[in-house]
Design a protein around this motif. Sequence first.
Motif, short mmCIF file in Angstrom:
data_model
loop_
_atom_site.label_atom_id
_atom_site.label_comp_id
_atom_site.label_asym_id
_atom_site.label_seq_id
_atom_site.Cartn_x
_atom_site.Cartn_y
_atom_site.Cartn_z
N GLN A 380 0.85 -1.20 0.00
CA GLN A 380 0.00 0.00 0.00
C GLN A 380 0.88 1.24 0.00
O GLN A 380 0.70 2.16 -0.79
CB GLN A 380 -0.87 -0.04 1.26
N ARG A 381 1.89 1.17 0.88
CA ARG A 381 2.78 2.32 1.01
C ARG A 381 3.57 2.54 -0.28
O ARG A 381 3.80 3.65 -0.70
CB ARG A 381 3.73 2.10 2.19
N GLU A 384 1.42 4.20 -2.60
CA GLU A 384 1.33 5.62 -2.25
C GLU A 384 2.59 6.34 -2.64
O GLU A 384 2.58 7.46 -3.16
CB GLU A 384 1.09 5.78 -0.73
N GLN A 387 2.69 6.88 -6.20
CA GLN A 387 1.82 8.02 -6.53
C GLN A 387 2.50 9.32 -6.18
O GLN A 387 2.49 10.27 -6.95
CB GLN A 387 0.50 7.92 -5.76
#
Lengths: 819, 148
Positions: A380-381, A384, A387
């Motif tokens: 997930q990180r 992120e 992104q």
Amino acid sequence: MMLKSSNNKQCCKDTFQVYRWKLRTHLLILIFIIFIPVLGLLIFLGYDDRQQSLENIEEQSRQMFKLFVDEQVSMIDTTLQLLEILSHIPAVYNLELGECNTILNTVKSHTPEYSTIVAADKNGVINCCAVPIKEPIDVKDRSWFKRIVQTREFVIDDFLISRSAHKASLPFAYPILDDLGNLKVAVGAAFDLSYYSHIFNRILLPPESVIIITDKKEDILYISGLSKENKTSELLGQPLVKIRGFGVPTQSKGNFTVIDSDNVERIYWFENLSVGQSSNNICLFVGFSKKVIFDKANQLMLRNISLLALFAILSFGFTWFFCEKSIVKPINLLVQKIQTLHDKRVPNIEIGVSKTLFHPTQELELLSTTFEDLMNKLSQREKERNQAEESVLESKERLESVLKGSQLGYWDWDITTGKVERNERWADMLGYTLSEIELNVKQWTDLHHPDDREAAWKSINDHLEGKSDTHKLEYRMLAKDGSYKWILDCAKIVKRDPEGRPLRMSGTHTDITERKKIEEDIRKLNAELENRVLERTALFEAANYQLEEINKQLELANIQLESANSQLNATNKELEAFSYSVSHDLRAPLRSIDGWSLALVEEFEEIIGEEGKRYIERIRTETQRMGQLIDSLLKLSRITKSEMFINQVNISELASNVAGKLKESYSENIKESYPDNIKKSYPESTVEFIIEPDLTVYADQGMMDIVLTNLIGNALKFTGKQTIARIEFGKLSKNSLQNSEIQSEYNGKQIFFIKDNGAGFDMKYSGKLFGAFQRLHKESEFPGTGIGLATVQRIIHKHGGRVWAEGEVNKGATFYFTL
Amino acid sequence: MNSKTILLIEDNSSDIELTKRAFKKNHIKNEIIVMEDGQDALDYLLNPSNSYEQLPVLTLLDLKLPRIDGLEVLQRIRSDSRTKRLPIVVLTSSKEEKDIAAAYDNGANSYIRKPVDFKQFKESIGILGSYWLSLNESPPKGGNDGYN
């Protein structure tokens, strides 16, 4: 925690392997540590066993010593009894040879412990003996005989060692006395010390035990247990030291350890004892083979330790196996999975260690699930971060395009290396291309205008030293074409080391040459302007001085005005009292005049006659007119002093109401009350009201009522002679503003009007219209007090408005007002 | 004494006579007692020896009176328990708002402005008389009847 390079991964693999080895070793060491106290306990128990054995042996030896002593005492008693019995046998005390020998032989055959039993005569010659003797044996010089001669009592002699017979014995003697008490016969018996073995055999001694008895001369009296039996007899009489290598200790009892001649290590317990008499001290040694003593304990210990070793090995093996299966393998599996994850960088993968193992431990399951969570969070990180990276890239691009678009020159100075990065625009600003610009600060400094160089560096150094928040300065730089460009340089430290020292500084250049030119122009203009202002100011000051003078005069006037005001207030109060008095007292006589006049007519009608009645009627009319005048005057004065309550008033509605009311009272009642001669000139008229709806004003409603009542009332009154009376109320529209007076009056205000088609008036007299008691018509035509319009004007003025009128004789009149 | 007397409190002699005349013209024959100043009127009305029946059935009060003016007379009549319900009609020349308000505030039952025109005055008296003397129900006499 993303692993970026294969090197990193390798390092971690190694770490995991080292960890695996360590885990196992640790477990084994742990188990080993668990076994240590058990081993210690076993050793302690073994030692304890040995001590126990030693104590047992010691106890045994002690019992033996006791037994020996007891046996010794009983042996002495027995011997005494035997010898006493023998002494009472006649054959013996008479020394009857044949008989005596037989008896002694018989006794000896029953008592093998004695090596011989003899009877000697008083001279010490033995004729009678248990063993056959070839000839009498002379024993008078033997110590036991000497002693018995001396003591004439039971004698226990010293130990006697017969080296030839290899026997040790203890001689006893018992005296047989004659009647005179002289020694007659001595009965003797020699106790064979070899008979001790019978005693000792009764005690079950462990194998390889040795018993030694020595006499006070430390010669061996008895020995048993040493390997060669035949030799033991040879040892009798030999000194102990010579044979055994150790002497009789000085202590009365104790123990010591020694390696014997047969190479057996023994512990000897010894005790000094005396037999029968003090000179017969003996020392009894009991030696036990150490090996034999500790054999049992040692064996037990050996067995226990062996078992322990076996258990330990089993335990180690099982731990090894278990560790491999339940811990190391799952961990390896987990590690493999994790490494797979690292390799593939697959987001949202399930580790699933828990599902691949038969017996995962709770902790491992927890670890794997935690790791799954961690990986999920990580991915997930990472998402992120990707992104964020994208957005950083985007914003970088955006920044670049902004820089490009905004025509900003960009520079980034690495303070530690001195390297400066710049963009194309930076160079372009000065007419260079980027390749012509050196990647340092030197060229930048060289391009400075000499007057600005110092200031530029000062600003930068101030910022570096923390004296300023930013470096912001305008300075001139030499362009390629030789001209100077004005540059606005704005920069800030963008990176610092952990101690806060600046590492990097970034900033922008803006070409402000144009602006500077404009500023210069403005400055010049300003200077000019200032000059002019200075000139003007002088004039202005003079004017100001005059103004101040005027102000002073004004202040003076104000003070005067104030005093005038207070006087006015006083006057107003007086006026109020006056008008109150007027309303009250002036009317009373009028009423009386009217009343009495009427009374006169009523009471003396016949005497007065028609003519008289008419006069009296005139008196009354005038009286009543006087009353009306007084009332009107009062109304006027009341308006002057009354307070105003300004509200939004629907003036159209108000006008309708007033018109309705007036229509009734004027055209009917009031007309009727007019004198008959006037009444006649009024035809029956119809009144037509045209009222523009929904007009509103901010005014005092009560006062507006008075205004409209007066104006509409007037209109009604002056249209009284028309067959069709037309009375119009409304607001002037913009396009109807032809009249210049109206126009100037308009000025953004509402202009209301009341128009009628009545008698009108001559504009010549329009100035008189609004004066009190001013009238333009004959009383006989249109009665009135002449105060109505004065009241209207006063109200309108009070509202800050104006009222005026237009008219023409017989063509009607129009009254205008603003508020 | 007639039980239905009318008390006229008025100082102007013309007014007194003309008022009496107006009553007479309207055929109102009740006895009219005149008090020419406030003090006299109060002495008459608040005299404790007067029985309730002796109090007037209607009192006409002018505001401008010698010694004690009409408003104070009104106040004192209203503050006495015996006379607090006495029908009092203020009959005066004044049309001042201030006077009208004060008269009602002090308990006047009616306020009539004397018109200059005697014909109108006569009509007013006629209406007044027929209203207060026959149409109107007189209040219970006195005040010690539990309502005070």
